[in-house]
Design a protein around this motif. Structure first.
Motif, PDB file in Angstrom:
ATOM      1  N   GLN A   1     -22.520  81.940  98.611  1.00 20.52           N
ATOM      2  CA  GLN A   1     -21.721  83.157  98.758  1.00 20.52           C
ATOM      3  C   GLN A   1     -22.232  84.291  97.875  1.00 20.52           C
ATOM      4  O   GLN A   1     -21.953  85.463  98.139  1.00 20.52           O
ATOM      5  CB  GLN A   1     -20.250  82.873  98.419  1.00 20.52           C
TER       6      GLN A   1
ATOM      7  N   ASP B   1     -22.373  84.314 108.355  1.00 17.90           N
ATOM      8  CA  ASP B   1     -21.547  83.941 107.199  1.00 17.90           C
ATOM      9  C   ASP B   1     -20.127  83.609 107.613  1.00 17.90           C
ATOM     10  O   ASP B   1     -19.517  82.669 107.086  1.00 17.90           O
ATOM     11  CB  ASP B   1     -21.533  85.084 106.174  1.00 17.90           C
TER      12      ASP B   1
ATOM     13  N   ASN C   1     -18.118  80.219 106.696  1.00 19.10           N
ATOM     14  CA  ASN C   1     -16.919  80.289 105.873  1.00 19.10           C
ATOM     15  C   ASN C   1     -15.664  79.844 106.606  1.00 19.10           C
ATOM     16  O   ASN C   1     -14.855  79.079 106.071  1.00 19.10           O
ATOM     17  CB  ASN C   1     -16.745  81.704 105.324  1.00 19.10           C
TER      18      ASN C   1
ATOM     19  N   GLN D   1     -13.264  76.715 105.670  1.00 18.21           N
ATOM     20  CA  GLN D   1     -11.859  77.031 105.422  1.00 18.21           C
ATOM     21  C   GLN D   1     -10.937  76.150 106.269  1.00 18.21           C
ATOM     22  O   GLN D   1      -9.848  75.771 105.837  1.00 18.21           O
ATOM     23  CB  GLN D   1     -11.615  78.508 105.717  1.00 18.21           C
TER      24      GLN D   1
ATOM     25  N   VAL E   1     -13.837  84.839  97.468  1.00 20.25           N
ATOM     26  CA  VAL E   1     -14.226  84.058  98.649  1.00 20.25           C
ATOM     27  C   VAL E   1     -14.232  82.571  98.324  1.00 20.25           C
ATOM     28  O   VAL E   1     -13.874  81.739  99.165  1.00 20.25           O
ATOM     29  CB  VAL E   1     -15.602  84.525  99.195  1.00 20.25           C
ATOM     30  N   ASN E   2     -14.588  82.206  97.108  1.00 18.38           N
ATOM     31  CA  ASN E   2     -14.547  80.796  96.735  1.00 18.38           C
ATOM     32  C   ASN E   2     -13.112  80.286  96.618  1.00 18.38           C
ATOM     33  O   ASN E   2     -12.833  79.132  96.930  1.00 18.38           O
ATOM     34  CB  ASN E   2     -15.319  80.561  95.434  1.00 18.38           C
TER      35      ASN E   2
ATOM     36  N   ILE F   1     -11.819  80.470 100.636  1.00 21.22           N
ATOM     37  CA  ILE F   1     -12.529  79.640 101.611  1.00 21.22           C
ATOM     38  C   ILE F   1     -12.642  78.199 101.146  1.00 21.22           C
ATOM     39  O   ILE F   1     -12.420  77.259 101.914  1.00 21.22           O
ATOM     40  CB  ILE F   1     -13.942  80.204 101.885  1.00 21.22           C
TER      41      ILE F   1
END
Length: 414
Positions: free
Chosen positions: A88, A109, A113, A117, A153-154, A157
Motif C-alpha cells: 500500500q 489496487d 484491496n 477487505q 488503508v491498513n 482494508i
C-alpha cells in the motif's frame, strides 16, 4: 521429520490457511472486532486468489532451493498479507517489482484491496468447528511521520490498528512479541529482537493461528511404532496413525494424494506422496498452481481406503525472506532505491521475517505462523571521491574564470 513432507506442508497451508481466518484480539484502537460473517462474496476476486496461489508455490519452490535438505513450513497467506499491507505504501518501479513478485501485475489496487477487505470476514465465518484466526498490526516508532493515508488503508482494508511505540525502550520488542504470542495462542513467542535498531521506523505484522479437529479422527489405539524412510537415506522411528474408511483419494503418473477434511469439511489437509523412487525435491520442482489444480481434480471418494500418516511436529524459521523475495523480482524494495513514498520518506524494507510451526496428531492439526516486515530509514551515506576510473580535470584562473588546462585521464602511467 524429513523432507518427504515438503509438498504436503506447502499444500496444506495453501488450502487450509487460505480456507479460513478471523481477527484476533488486538490492542485498543483496532476495528478488527467488527469482523463478522457479513461480506460481499463478489468482491473476493478470483484473480487475487489465483495470484496468492501462484505466489504460494513460487515462494515455496524458492525456499526449497535454499533449504532443500531441511523440513520446510510456511504460511503463504501470512507472507502475502504482510507484503500486501506494505504494498500500500509502494510507488513507481518498487510497486511494479512487488506486484511482479506477488502476482498482482495487471490487478487494480481496488481489486486487491476490496478482495482482502471481504476475504478476511468471509474466512472468519467459514467453519464454526475450526479455529482459524488472522491478525494484522502496524507498529510505528514514536514521533515518526508515516503518511495517514497509508495507515488508514491498513486499518480499513486489513483491520490493522496502528500502535505508536517508543522503540528505544528495552520493553518495545517484548510488547510486539507479546502481541504475536497472543495472536498465535502462544505458539510463536519471539520474532523481534531487543534492542530495536535505531533506524527501524515500523513493523507490519501478520499472524495466523489454526486449530482443527479431523472430520474423521484417527483412533489412538491404532497408532503404532514403525519405520519412516527419510529423505537423507536414514530410517526414522515414527508413530504412525492409521484409519480405514471413506476418503477422497487421487493419483497420477507420479503421485498419490488424499484429502483429510477438518470440522465441517470446508478446510482440509491435502497429503501428496510422490511415487516411490522419485526424489521429493524433483517433485517439488514440478509443482505450480496448475499442477496443484490437477492434483485436486484427481480426487474422488473411495469407500474403503487405508490411510496411514505419521504424527509429527515441525518448526521452521525465523526465516529471513529477503533473498527469496529478491529472487522473485522485488529486490529493489530492499535497497536505497526503494520508493515507498506513499508510506513515508527515505525508507525501505530492511527484513521480511517468517516463522511457522505445525503439530499433527490423531485429533487434528494445530498450525501457527507470523510474518514481520521491518521498515528502516535509508541511512545517510558517507561522502567520498575515489578516482579509481577515468576522469576529467580542469585547471582554471579563479579570478577571471579562465580555463587554463583541461584534460581526461583514461590510464595512469607512473
Amino acid at each position: 521429520m524429513h523432507k518427504l513432507f515438503y509438498p504436503l506442508l506447502c499444500l496444506t497451508l495453501t488450502a487450509a490457511l487460505l480456507a479460513g481466518c478471523s481477527a484476533v484480539p488486538v490492542q485498543s484502537g483496532s476495528n478488527a472486532g467488527s469482523l463478522n460473517s457479513s461480506f460481499d462474496r463478489n468482491k473476493i476476486s478470483t484473480d487475487l486468489v489465483a495470484a496468492n496461489t501462484r505466489f504460494a508455490f513460487t515462494m515455496f519452490k524458492q525456499l526449497n532451493q535454499e533449504d532443500g535438505e531441511q523440513n520446510i513450513l510456511i504460511s503463504p497467506l501470512s507472507i502475502s498479507t504482510a507484503l500486501a499491507m506494505t504494498y500500500q505504501g509502494a510507488a513507481g518501479s518498487t510497486k511494479e517489482a512487488m506486484a511482479k513478485a506477488l502476482g498482482y501485475t495487471g490487478l487494480e489496487d481496488i481489486t486487491v484491496n476490496h478482495s482482502y477487505q471481504n476475504l478476511i470476514p468471509y474466512l472468519n465465518g467459514l467453519d464454526d468447528k475450526v479455529k482459524l484466526n488472522v491478525g494484522n498490526s502496524v507498529w510505528v516508532r514514536e514521533g515518526e511521520e508515516i503518511k495517514p493515508d497509508f495507515l488508514t488503508v491498513n486499518r480499513d482494508i486489513f483491520y490493522a490498528p496502528t500502535i505508536s511505540l517508543d522503540f528505544s525502550k528495552d520493553e518495545a520488542a517484548a510488547q510486539i512479541n507479546q502481541w504475536i504470542a497472543e495472536a498465535t495462542d502462544q505458539k510463536i513467542t519471539k520474532m523481534v529482537d531487543s534492542p530495536i535498531e535505531s533506524d527501524v521506523v515500523m513493523y507490519l505484522i501478520n499472524a495466523i493461528y489454526f486449530k482443527g479437529d479431523w472430520a474423521e479422527q484417527f483412533e489412538p489405539e491404532k497408532t503404532v511404532q514403525t519405520k519412516f524412510a527419510a529423505g537423507d537415506g536414514k530410517t526414522d522411528e515414527v508413530r504412525m496413525m492409521s484409519r480405514t474408511g471413506k476418503v477422497e483419494y487421487g493419483e497420477g503418473e507420479n503421485f498419490q494424494a488424499v484429502r483429510l477434511p477438518y470440522g465441517g469439511g470446508k478446510a482440509a489437509m491435502y497429503c501428496i506422496l510422490p511415487k516411490e523412487g522419485l526424489a521429493i525435491n524433483d517433485f517439488v520442482l514440478s509443482l505450480d498452481a496448475g499442477r496443484w489444480q490437477a492434483i485436486k481434480d484427481s480426487l474422488a471418494e473411495r469407500d474403503e481406503l487405508l490411510v496411514q500418516l505419521p504424527r509429527f511436529k515441525l518448526e521452521y524459521g525465523i526465516k529471513n525472506l529477503n533473498e527469496s523475495l529478491a529472487a522473485l523480482g522485488m529486490g529493489e524494495a530492499f535497497t536505497a532505491q526503494a520508493d515507498f513514498s506513499r508510506m513515508g520518506n527515505q525508507i525501505y524494507i530492511s527484513r521480511v521475517l517468517h516463522k511457522a510451526i505445525i503439530e499433527v496428531n490423531e485429533e487434528g492439526s494445530e498450525v501457527a505462523a507470523a510474518t514481520g516486515v521491518e521498515v528502516q530509514k535509508i541511512s545517510a551515506q558517507t561522502l567520498a571521491f575515489i578516482a579509481n576510473r577515468p576522469f576529467l580535470f580542469v585547471i582554471a584562473d579563479d579570478q577571471t574564470g579562465t580555463v587554463l588546462f583541461m584534460g581526461k585521464l583514461s590510464e595512469v602511467r607512473q
